[in-house]
Design a protein around this motif. Structure first.
Motif, PDB file in Angstrom:
ATOM      1  N   GLU A 252       0.628  -1.242   0.043  1.00  0.00           N
ATOM      2  CA  GLU A 252      -0.126   0.293  -0.153  1.00  0.00           C
ATOM      3  C   GLU A 252       0.823   1.500   0.404  1.00  0.00           C
ATOM      4  O   GLU A 252       0.293   2.602  -0.106  1.00  0.00           O
ATOM      5  CB  GLU A 252      -1.137   0.007   1.374  1.00  0.00           C
ATOM      6  N   ALA A 253       1.826   1.296   0.464  1.00  0.00           N
ATOM      7  CA  ALA A 253       2.916   2.892   0.365  1.00  0.00           C
ATOM      8  C   ALA A 253       3.308   3.072  -1.055  1.00  0.00           C
ATOM      9  O   ALA A 253       3.393   3.760  -0.818  1.00  0.00           O
ATOM     10  CB  ALA A 253       3.817   2.016   1.216  1.00  0.00           C
ATOM     11  N   THR A 254       3.573   2.395  -2.451  1.00  0.00           N
ATOM     12  CA  THR A 254       3.969   2.926  -3.332  1.00  0.00           C
ATOM     13  C   THR A 254       3.407   4.064  -3.808  1.00  0.00           C
ATOM     14  O   THR A 254       4.108   5.089  -4.051  1.00  0.00           O
ATOM     15  CB  THR A 254       4.303   1.249  -4.054  1.00  0.00           C
ATOM     16  N   PRO A 255       1.898   3.906  -3.894  1.00  0.00           N
ATOM     17  CA  PRO A 255       1.537   4.734  -4.602  1.00  0.00           C
ATOM     18  C   PRO A 255       1.617   6.536  -3.250  1.00  0.00           C
ATOM     19  O   PRO A 255       1.403   7.694  -4.371  1.00  0.00           O
ATOM     20  CB  PRO A 255      -0.318   4.306  -4.475  1.00  0.00           C
ATOM     21  N   ILE A 256       1.569   6.095  -2.344  1.00  0.00           N
ATOM     22  CA  ILE A 256       1.775   7.197  -1.652  1.00  0.00           C
ATOM     23  C   ILE A 256       3.215   8.188  -1.800  1.00  0.00           C
ATOM     24  O   ILE A 256       3.078   9.110  -1.805  1.00  0.00           O
ATOM     25  CB  ILE A 256       1.672   6.713   0.123  1.00  0.00           C
ATOM     26  N   PHE A 257       4.586   6.919  -1.679  1.00  0.00           N
ATOM     27  CA  PHE A 257       5.451   7.494  -2.303  1.00  0.00           C
ATOM     28  C   PHE A 257       5.394   8.310  -4.012  1.00  0.00           C
ATOM     29  O   PHE A 257       5.638   9.676  -4.080  1.00  0.00           O
ATOM     30  CB  PHE A 257       6.396   6.509  -2.122  1.00  0.00           C
ATOM     31  N   VAL A 258       4.752   7.382  -4.242  1.00  0.00           N
ATOM     32  CA  VAL A 258       4.748   8.114  -5.875  1.00  0.00           C
ATOM     33  C   VAL A 258       3.587   9.888  -5.602  1.00  0.00           C
ATOM     34  O   VAL A 258       4.513  10.551  -6.250  1.00  0.00           O
ATOM     35  CB  VAL A 258       4.045   7.055  -7.061  1.00  0.00           C
ATOM     36  N   ASN A 259       2.368   9.653  -5.216  1.00  0.00           N
ATOM     37  CA  ASN A 259       2.371  10.630  -4.933  1.00  0.00           C
ATOM     38  C   ASN A 259       3.127  11.955  -4.589  1.00  0.00           C
ATOM     39  O   ASN A 259       2.877  13.489  -4.978  1.00  0.00           O
ATOM     40  CB  ASN A 259       0.779  10.407  -4.397  1.00  0.00           C
ATOM     41  N   ALA A 260       3.684  11.427  -3.513  1.00  0.00           N
ATOM     42  CA  ALA A 260       4.681  12.472  -3.129  1.00  0.00           C
ATOM     43  C   ALA A 260       5.577  13.105  -4.203  1.00  0.00           C
ATOM     44  O   ALA A 260       6.121  14.148  -3.694  1.00  0.00           O
ATOM     45  CB  ALA A 260       5.262  11.786  -1.891  1.00  0.00           C
ATOM     46  N   ILE A 261       6.235  12.359  -4.943  1.00  0.00           N
ATOM     47  CA  ILE A 261       6.976  12.351  -5.676  1.00  0.00           C
ATOM     48  C   ILE A 261       6.730  13.300  -6.594  1.00  0.00           C
ATOM     49  O   ILE A 261       7.036  14.676  -7.097  1.00  0.00           O
ATOM     50  CB  ILE A 261       7.885  11.085  -6.035  1.00  0.00           C
ATOM     51  N   LYS A 262       5.242  13.157  -7.417  1.00  0.00           N
ATOM     52  CA  LYS A 262       5.019  13.660  -8.191  1.00  0.00           C
ATOM     53  C   LYS A 262       3.603  15.153  -8.206  1.00  0.00           C
ATOM     54  O   LYS A 262       4.323  15.847  -8.582  1.00  0.00           O
ATOM     55  CB  LYS A 262       3.544  13.066  -8.696  1.00  0.00           C
TER      56      LYS A 262
ATOM     57  N   THR B 219       4.128  10.684   6.023  1.00  0.00           N
ATOM     58  CA  THR B 219       3.824  10.173   7.037  1.00  0.00           C
ATOM     59  C   THR B 219       2.500  10.057   7.737  1.00  0.00           C
ATOM     60  O   THR B 219       1.634   9.549   7.670  1.00  0.00           O
ATOM     61  CB  THR B 219       4.760  11.435   8.382  1.00  0.00           C
ATOM     62  N   LYS B 220       1.457  11.127   7.749  1.00  0.00           N
ATOM     63  CA  LYS B 220       0.266  10.724   7.612  1.00  0.00           C
ATOM     64  C   LYS B 220      -0.126   9.797   6.935  1.00  0.00           C
ATOM     65  O   LYS B 220      -0.975   9.084   7.520  1.00  0.00           O
ATOM     66  CB  LYS B 220      -0.413  12.431   7.388  1.00  0.00           C
ATOM     67  N   ASP B 221      -0.326  10.079   5.217  1.00  0.00           N
ATOM     68  CA  ASP B 221      -1.076   9.184   4.784  1.00  0.00           C
ATOM     69  C   ASP B 221      -0.972   7.630   5.132  1.00  0.00           C
ATOM     70  O   ASP B 221      -1.017   7.156   5.157  1.00  0.00           O
ATOM     71  CB  ASP B 221      -0.630   9.658   3.343  1.00  0.00           C
ATOM     72  N   LEU B 222       0.394   7.468   4.775  1.00  0.00           N
ATOM     73  CA  LEU B 222       1.069   5.776   5.414  1.00  0.00           C
ATOM     74  C   LEU B 222       0.652   5.722   6.704  1.00  0.00           C
ATOM     75  O   LEU B 222       0.262   4.519   7.031  1.00  0.00           O
ATOM     76  CB  LEU B 222       2.518   5.842   5.873  1.00  0.00           C
ATOM     77  N   TYR B 223       0.304   6.215   7.687  1.00  0.00           N
ATOM     78  CA  TYR B 223       0.355   5.909   9.423  1.00  0.00           C
ATOM     79  C   TYR B 223      -1.207   5.532   8.896  1.00  0.00           C
ATOM     80  O   TYR B 223      -1.252   4.467   9.271  1.00  0.00           O
ATOM     81  CB  TYR B 223       0.293   7.104  10.277  1.00  0.00           C
ATOM     82  N   ALA B 224      -2.190   6.522   7.913  1.00  0.00           N
ATOM     83  CA  ALA B 224      -3.578   6.043   7.530  1.00  0.00           C
ATOM     84  C   ALA B 224      -4.090   4.493   7.013  1.00  0.00           C
ATOM     85  O   ALA B 224      -4.272   4.044   7.774  1.00  0.00           O
ATOM     86  CB  ALA B 224      -4.360   7.315   7.020  1.00  0.00           C
TER      87      ALA B 224
END
Length: 92
Positions: A23-33, A60-65
């Motif tokens: 589940e982490a990949t889209p969160i990191f991709v979004n942060a980079i985009k 952090t907030k999205d990953l934790y959620a």
């Protein structure tokens, strides 16, 4: 026997983390985009941990959620909670 239980507990926790990390990949991709010019400049001109600091602040907030409920569910699914409780009980 305790050593084997510890190994099983660690493997169970690792399996729980593996379930959640997908589940982490889209969160990191979004942060980079969504990186701003200012943030990119700060990363390029900043110290060696500037990129880490940016990602930490923007994910952090999205990953934790996302991770918290998945990890709890996975821990229960693989039985890590039972094994871990047993290890802690013996340790205490």
């Amino acid at each position: 026997m305790d050593y084997i239980k510890n190994i099983i507990g660690i493997k169970s926790l690792n399996r729980a983390a593996e379930d959640a990390v997908k589940e982490a990949t889209p969160i990191f991709v979004n942060a980079i985009k969504n990186i701003s010019i200012t943030d990119a400049k700060s990363i390029l001109l900043g110290n060696e941990s500037a990129a880490t600091t940016y990602l930490q602040g923007s994910t952090t907030k999205d990953l934790y959620a996302k991770f918290s409920p998945l990890v709890q569910e996975s821990i229960g699914k693989v039985g890590a909670d039972v094994v871990w409780a047993s290890i802690i009980k013996k340790y205490n």
